[in-house]
Write an enzyme that holds these catalytic residues in place. Structure first.
Site, PDB file in Angstrom:
ATOM      1  N   LYS A  53       0.840  -1.199   0.000  1.00 52.25           N
ATOM      2  CA  LYS A  53       0.000   0.000   0.000  1.00 52.25           C
ATOM      3  C   LYS A  53       0.876   1.251   0.000  1.00 52.25           C
ATOM      4  CE  LYS A  53      -3.972  -2.192   2.160  1.00 52.25           C
ATOM      5  NZ  LYS A  53      -4.594  -2.637   3.407  1.00 52.25           N
ATOM      6  N   GLN A  97      -4.893  -1.156   9.613  1.00 51.04           N
ATOM      7  CA  GLN A  97      -4.840  -2.506   9.039  1.00 51.04           C
ATOM      8  C   GLN A  97      -5.485  -3.508   9.990  1.00 51.04           C
ATOM      9  OE1 GLN A  97      -3.534  -3.255   5.872  1.00 51.04           O
ATOM     10  NE2 GLN A  97      -4.408  -5.274   6.262  1.00 51.04           N
ATOM     11  N   ASP A 120     -11.241   3.182   4.120  1.00 47.61           N
ATOM     12  CA  ASP A 120     -11.676   1.780   4.050  1.00 47.61           C
ATOM     13  C   ASP A 120     -13.204   1.680   4.013  1.00 47.61           C
ATOM     14  OD1 ASP A 120      -9.907  -0.278   3.746  1.00 47.61           O
ATOM     15  OD2 ASP A 120      -9.373  -0.423   5.866  1.00 47.61           O
TER      16      ASP A 120
END
Ligand code: NDP
Length: 291
Positions: A53, A97, A120
């Site tokens: 990422k 994460q 997200d």
């Protein structure tokens, strides 16, 4: 006839080029999108995801902020970091994460992220906004699937869609997005009766199950568009949730694993960061990158 392969890898590469071009345009206004990724603990798969990422964020010209905290970090410390990132104008997107270590309350952590920086799309406000058709940050994997479906099929209106899986990360938001595009949506799960018969009615079949080679060719309606979200590590390597060999002669189109949905997920994370940056600057959403 064999199914057409939906090449997510090259679609994602084109998407990243488009995003990079938009980042250049923003630079002329003195704006550089910034994405902060927070990793708690040393989970090897998460470390790989966070590294790639960061690399792809930099490749499109955005700033990548990486925060690595030890597994034993207490929740207060993590929440303090999130508060700091929420307040930082250089940070447009925040991603924590998952999974978090078991001593942390995942929902509390996610809901501490400023909703407009929640790239997200897991914050409860974004879930509600998506469900009610409001401007939301949309979870990356289903957003990527939607882009591939629209690109391949044009309109999704009136088509029968079956989503296998009801997770908050993939299945449920996928169903919401399909519904928003006026598909007729059924969500299947582990208690669904006669799943093969249900799947055979699907013009669009999305498999997000987490079981290698689960969906058989005999379950697929001839000519259907099949999106395989699964990423399963097996002795034969990386395989999806769809048994690709038996699906190929039946489906009209199919995403491969690897090279299908996977690359779209990170590209959509960058798309969401761009969207968040533009919204923060009072600019219109980038075309085609939001539902
Ligand atoms: P979850 O484990 O959270 O959800 C799996 C879903 O599948 C559940 O709703 C479960 O039903 C359902 N299911 C399990 N067994 C069956 C069965 N026998 N019949 C019907 N339904 C069943 O997984 P995720 O949604 O997080 O992920 C799904 C897959 O997608 C995984 O392989 C994951 O690795 C992959 N993935 C890929 C991403 C990408 O970037 N390509 C990103 C995220 C995930 P129930 O609710 O009843 O238990």
């Amino acid at each position: 006839m064999m199914a057409q392969i939906i090449d997510g890898k090259s679609f994602a590469a084109r998407l990243r080029l488009r995003i990079a071009a938009d980042v250049v345009t923003l630079a002329s206004r003195g704006i550089t999108p910034g994405l902060a990724v927070v990793l708690v603990g040393e989970d090897p798969a998460s470390q790989v995801y966070v590294r790639s990422k960061g690399r792809m964020t930099r490749e499109v010209g955005m700033t990548s902020f990486e925060h690595r905290l030890p597994a034993e970090t207490d929740q207060e410390t993590l929440l303090a970091l999130i508060a700091q990132l929420n307040a930082d104008a250089a940070v447009n997107g925040i991603l924590v994460q998952l999974p978090l270590p078991p001593h942390m309350d995942e929902a509390a952590v996610i809901n501490a992220i400023a909703p407009d920086k929640d790239v997200d799309g897991f914050h409860i406000l974004n879930v509600g906004r998506l469900a009610t058709g409001q401007k939301a940050m949309v979870p990356c994997t289903p957003l990527g699937c939607l882009m591939l479906l629209r690109d391949h099929l044009g309109t999704l209106s009136g088509r029968n869609a079956v989503v296998i899986g009801r997770s908050n990360i993939v299945g449920k938001p996928m169903a919401q997005l399909l519904l928003r595009d006026s598909a007729t949506v059924t969500v299947a799960h582990s208690r669904t009766a006669d799943l093969p018969a249900l799947c055979r009615q699907a013009d669009i079949l999305v498999a997000a199950v987490g079981r290698p080679n689960f969906v058989q060719g005999a379950w697929i309606k001839p000519g259907a568009t099949v999106i395989d979200v699964g990423i399963n590590r097996t002795e034969e390597g990386l395989v999806g949730d769809v048994h690709q060999a038996s699906a190929m002669p039946v489906a009209g189109a199919l995403t491969p694993v690897p090279g299908g949905v996977g690359p779209m997920t990170i590209a959509c994370l960058l798309a969401n960061t761009l969207t968040a940056t533009r919204r923060a600057a009072g600019l219109p959403d980038p075309e085609g990158l939001t539902p």
